[in-house]
Design a protein around this motif. Structure first.
Motif, PDB file in Angstrom:
ATOM      1  N   LEU A   1      49.730  43.615   8.672  1.00  0.00           N
ATOM      2  CA  LEU A   1      49.725  44.405   9.908  1.00  0.00           C
ATOM      3  C   LEU A   1      50.774  43.865  10.881  1.00  0.00           C
ATOM      4  N   LEU A   2      51.655  43.001  10.382  1.00  0.00           N
ATOM      5  CA  LEU A   2      52.703  42.435  11.219  1.00  0.00           C
ATOM      6  C   LEU A   2      53.818  43.460  11.460  1.00  0.00           C
TER       7      LEU A   2
ATOM      8  N   GLU B   1      61.611  48.110  10.750  1.00  0.00           N
ATOM      9  CA  GLU B   1      61.446  49.515  10.364  1.00  0.00           C
ATOM     10  C   GLU B   1      60.760  50.318  11.464  1.00  0.00           C
ATOM     11  N   MET B   2      59.853  49.671  12.206  1.00  0.00           N
ATOM     12  CA  MET B   2      59.099  50.328  13.266  1.00  0.00           C
ATOM     13  C   MET B   2      59.951  50.576  14.512  1.00  0.00           C
TER      14      MET B   2
ATOM     15  N   TYR C   1      42.533  46.995  18.981  1.00  0.00           N
ATOM     16  CA  TYR C   1      42.905  47.896  17.890  1.00  0.00           C
ATOM     17  C   TYR C   1      43.348  47.104  16.655  1.00  0.00           C
ATOM     18  N   LEU C   2      44.115  46.042  16.871  1.00  0.00           N
ATOM     19  CA  LEU C   2      44.570  45.205  15.758  1.00  0.00           C
ATOM     20  C   LEU C   2      43.386  44.571  15.033  1.00  0.00           C
ATOM     21  N   GLN C   3      42.417  44.069  15.784  1.00  0.00           N
ATOM     22  CA  GLN C   3      41.233  43.449  15.180  1.00  0.00           C
ATOM     23  C   GLN C   3      40.415  44.471  14.398  1.00  0.00           C
ATOM     24  N   GLU C   4      40.331  45.681  14.927  1.00  0.00           N
ATOM     25  CA  GLU C   4      39.610  46.759  14.231  1.00  0.00           C
ATOM     26  C   GLU C   4      40.301  47.091  12.914  1.00  0.00           C
ATOM     27  N   CYS C   5      41.622  47.216  12.948  1.00  0.00           N
ATOM     28  CA  CYS C   5      42.387  47.518  11.740  1.00  0.00           C
ATOM     29  C   CYS C   5      42.267  46.388  10.713  1.00  0.00           C
TER      30      CYS C   5
ATOM     31  N   GLY D   1      48.337  55.056   7.681  1.00  0.00           N
ATOM     32  CA  GLY D   1      47.752  55.694   8.860  1.00  0.00           C
ATOM     33  C   GLY D   1      47.646  54.781  10.074  1.00  0.00           C
ATOM     34  N   VAL D   2      47.930  53.487   9.905  1.00  0.00           N
ATOM     35  CA  VAL D   2      47.832  52.539  11.023  1.00  0.00           C
ATOM     36  C   VAL D   2      49.047  52.676  11.942  1.00  0.00           C
ATOM     37  N   ASP D   3      48.787  52.715  13.230  1.00  0.00           N
ATOM     38  CA  ASP D   3      49.859  52.745  14.228  1.00  0.00           C
ATOM     39  C   ASP D   3      50.247  51.298  14.542  1.00  0.00           C
ATOM     40  N   LEU D   4      51.239  50.784  13.823  1.00  0.00           N
ATOM     41  CA  LEU D   4      51.608  49.376  13.959  1.00  0.00           C
ATOM     42  C   LEU D   4      52.224  49.053  15.315  1.00  0.00           C
TER      43      LEU D   4
END
Length: 364
Positions: A52-53, A57-58, A306-310, A336-339
């Protein structure tokens, strides 16, 4: 009787020789063990297949960057300049160990948005740079000094002052490098950094092996001294004070990677009698629960939640998939994760760093 005494003396002598041989063998074994352990620890760490880092690209569409590289001891270190048309000042960013600069892009791009030109590079044995090993904790200020030289010689910093900024291993590196380039740097921000390599090595060994780890200190020191000579154990707090370079220091009281007490730069500075304010040293102790660790204060509260939830969802999916990162459900979830949302830099931290650099790198 003389013969008996001589025999007894010879017997004691043999015992002492035997004990001496055992001690030498044990010391040699401990040295060899540490040599192997350090080499294994510092070996290049490959990127995990599930993460999730953040990555470039983002950010590629919104943040064009220029490629740069410089040499250090026969190895090429590669990096990029973000906000290359900005002119408030040049900030050289140094990442933490077993990482790379792209993992810090939320902060780097936030500072580019504030008008700073940011030169961020990957250390030896990390990211896109050469090398199969990060070499050691003592390496960080060596390559930071080389990065400062490169920024000056290449014209990257022409007409601007230079600020240093780093986290963890990089936090140590940028602070300790002040002893090497005090006249070339106008400001420094260090986050979650350790004061000396031996302090963090001793702490890590004790944490992993208890009293046996503490007993390894002489051999850790010897290995480090062999590899780095006079640069083996530079003190970041000494460099900050002696250089006179204005420095902003962050550290969390709940940091378990670089323990706050006895290991951190911030704690070492607090133990000094000299007036830190007069030396233009600002200490920020982070103590809020959930935001006082090694890097959990990086992100805003909503982003962190949000990060912890993901992360929890991803952990559950991987468990169901037998830890198979290529499982269709795992890949679909990651897509589907909004990084960007999961890695949004805390606006208060950004504002604090921006204000500090704005004051210290001003061309007034």
């Amino acid at each position: 009787m003389k013969e008996g005494a001589m025999a007894q003396a010879k017997g004691k002598g043999r015992i002492l020789v035997g004990v001496g041989i055992v001690v030498v063998v044990l010391c040699a074994a401990a040295f060899a063990f540490d040599r192997y352990a350090l080499a294994t620890t510092y070996a290049r760490h490959e990127e995990p297949s599930v993460s999730l880092l953040p990555s470039y690209e983002m950010y590629e569409r919104d943040y064009p960057r220029s490629d740069v590289q410089f040499e250090l001891n026969g190895r090429v270190l590669r990096g990029h300049v973000y906000g290359q048309d900005n002119d408030r000042g040049l900030i050289i960013f140094r990442h933490g160990i077993f990482s790379q600069h792209e993992h810090y892009l939320p902060f780097i791009t936030a500072m580019a948005d504030k008008g700073w030109r940011v030169f961020a590079y990957d250390a030896i044995g990390c990211g896109d740079s050469d090398g199969d090993s990060a070499l050691g904790m003592s390496q960080s200020p060596i390559d930071v000094a080389a990065a400062v030289d490169f920024a000056r010689e290449s014209g990257m910093a022409e007409g601007m002052r230079i600020g240093l900024w780093g986290h963890s291993w990089g936090g140590y590196g940028v602070a300790a490098a002040l002893a090497k380039r005090p006249d070339d740097v106008s400001a420094c921000v260090t986050m979650s950094g350790f004061d000396t390599p031996m302090k963090i090595l001793d702490s890590s060994a004790a944490s992993a092996y208890g009293l046996a780890g503490k007993a390894q200190w002489p051999f850790l020191w010897l290995n480090t001294a062999i590899d780095f000579g006079s640069d083996a154990n530079l003190s970041a707090s000494d460099a900050i004070v002696s250089s006179g370079v204005p420095t902003l220091v962050f550290h969390g009281t709940g940091d378990t990677t670089v323990p706050y007490e006895g290991v951190s730069i911030l704690h070492a500075l607090q133990q000094r009698d000299a007036s830190l304010a007069q030396a233009r040293i600002s200490l920020t102790t982070l103590s809020q629960e959930g935001r006082c660790g090694h890097n959990d204060y990086f992100y805003g509260p909503e982003s962190q939640a949000y990060l912890q939830e993901c992360a929890a969802d991803l952990e559950e999916l991987l468990a169901q998939a037998g830890e198979n990162p290529d499982d269709p459900a795992v890949r679909a979830y990651l897509e589907g994760v909004d990084l960007r949302r999961a890695n949004t830099a805390d606006p208060e931290i950004v504002a604090t760093i921006d204000a500090f650099f704005g004051e210290t790198l001003s061309q007034r």
